[in-house]
Write a protein that holds these residues in place. Structure first.
Motif: not given
Length: 299
Positions: A185-195
């Motif tokens: 697996x891989x990991x995908x990190x989500x960011x909105x407004x640089x957070x």
């Protein structure tokens, strides 16, 4: 409140975002960018402009959509309009090698990579790379398209000489270190407004096409994980986003058997998998966080 204008080339990907806006009583405007005119000497409306242009637009018949979007963003920025994911972000979206340079400047590890233009040069780069198996991918692809693993130079040569060979859109291949993952697996990190919003684990057992959009119809490959919530890489990635003026992104990384993390893709037109969000009962959905962020900017 000012208008919110979404620059894009794929209406299907916007449906969940439109729904999030509707739940908040807001109706954004759509600016479909495939062909068009940029009136550079006119004043654009005072609005919030959100760039959702994709590196994979050519796969939907919109070959020059990124180029047109770059012109539109240049116009908006020259008039000091509020732009989310501006022209420099678009430049990163359509060039993975530029992503790696920016990631390294922020102290993040990326896979060892060579770039090559031309069939013969691709083979030569792989020979010089001399680290088998290896990954070959287009510099400008999108959705994981064209990513392949080769075990030796003969296998790669057979591909370049076969009927399935297809030149990358910008002519540039990346020859990349194959990182044997600790788990498939891989990991995908989500960011909105640089957070940071949340991270998902994505199963890679069936290949590298890992677009999370509901429209891509990938069944249960995505699982929200809290494993990296307090990991230092999240703070590093937030710093990277701030350093490069990236407001919204999904960033993918992989963990090797020694526990080392390598960042290999920055998706600045990020999508979210609603099924994974519902199964995890997340506090903030991706599209909800995005709608809230854009509304706050427009307020």
């Amino acid at each position: 409140m000012r208008d919110i204008v979404i620059l894009h080339e794929n209406e299907e990907w916007l449906k969940p975002l439109y729904q999030a806006f509707e739940e908040r009583g807001v109706t954004p405007k759509s600016w479909f960018l495939d062909e068009g005119v940029v009136p550079f000497h006119n004043q654009p409306d005072d609005a919030v402009y959100y760039n959702r242009m994709s590196a994979s637009s050519h796969t939907r018949g919109h070959r020059f959509a990124p180029e047109l979007t770059k012109l539109a963003l240049t116009w908006l920025e020259s008039q000091n309009r509020t732009v989310v994911n501006g022209s420099q972000v678009l430049a990163l979206e359509i060039c993975k090698l530029s992503q790696y340079a920016a990631l390294q400047r922020s102290g993040l590890a990326v896979p060892r990579t060579f770039a090559a233009v031309g069939k013969a040069q691709l083979i030569e780069a792989a020979k010089q790379f001399n680290d088998w198996p290896l990954i070959v991918k287009p510099n400008r692809g999108g959705k994981g398209l064209g990513v392949q693993k080769f075990d030796d130079v003969d296998e790669l040569t057979a591909y370049t000489e076969g009927d399935e060979y297809e030149e990358p859109l910008d002519g540039t291949w990346l020859v990349q270190q194959y990182i044997k993952a600790k788990s498939p697996c891989i990991t995908r990190a989500e960011f909105v407004g640089q957070k940071f919003v949340y991270a998902v684990q994505v199963n890679t057992e069936q290949g590298f096409e890992l677009c999370p959009a509901d429209a891509c119809e990938i069944a249960e490959k995505f699982k929200v994980t809290t494993r990296f919530n307090d990991h230092p890489i999240i703070r590093q990635l937030e710093t990277f986003l701030r350093s490069n003026d990236i407001d919204v992104a999904g960033i993918e990384f992989i963990e090797n058997s020694q526990g080392e993390l390598f960042v290999y893709d920055v998706n600045t037109n990020t999508n979210y998998n609603q099924d994974a969000e519902q199964r995890a009962d997340v506090e903030r959905t991706g599209m909800g966080a995005l709608a809230d962020y854009l509304i706050a900017l427009a307020g």
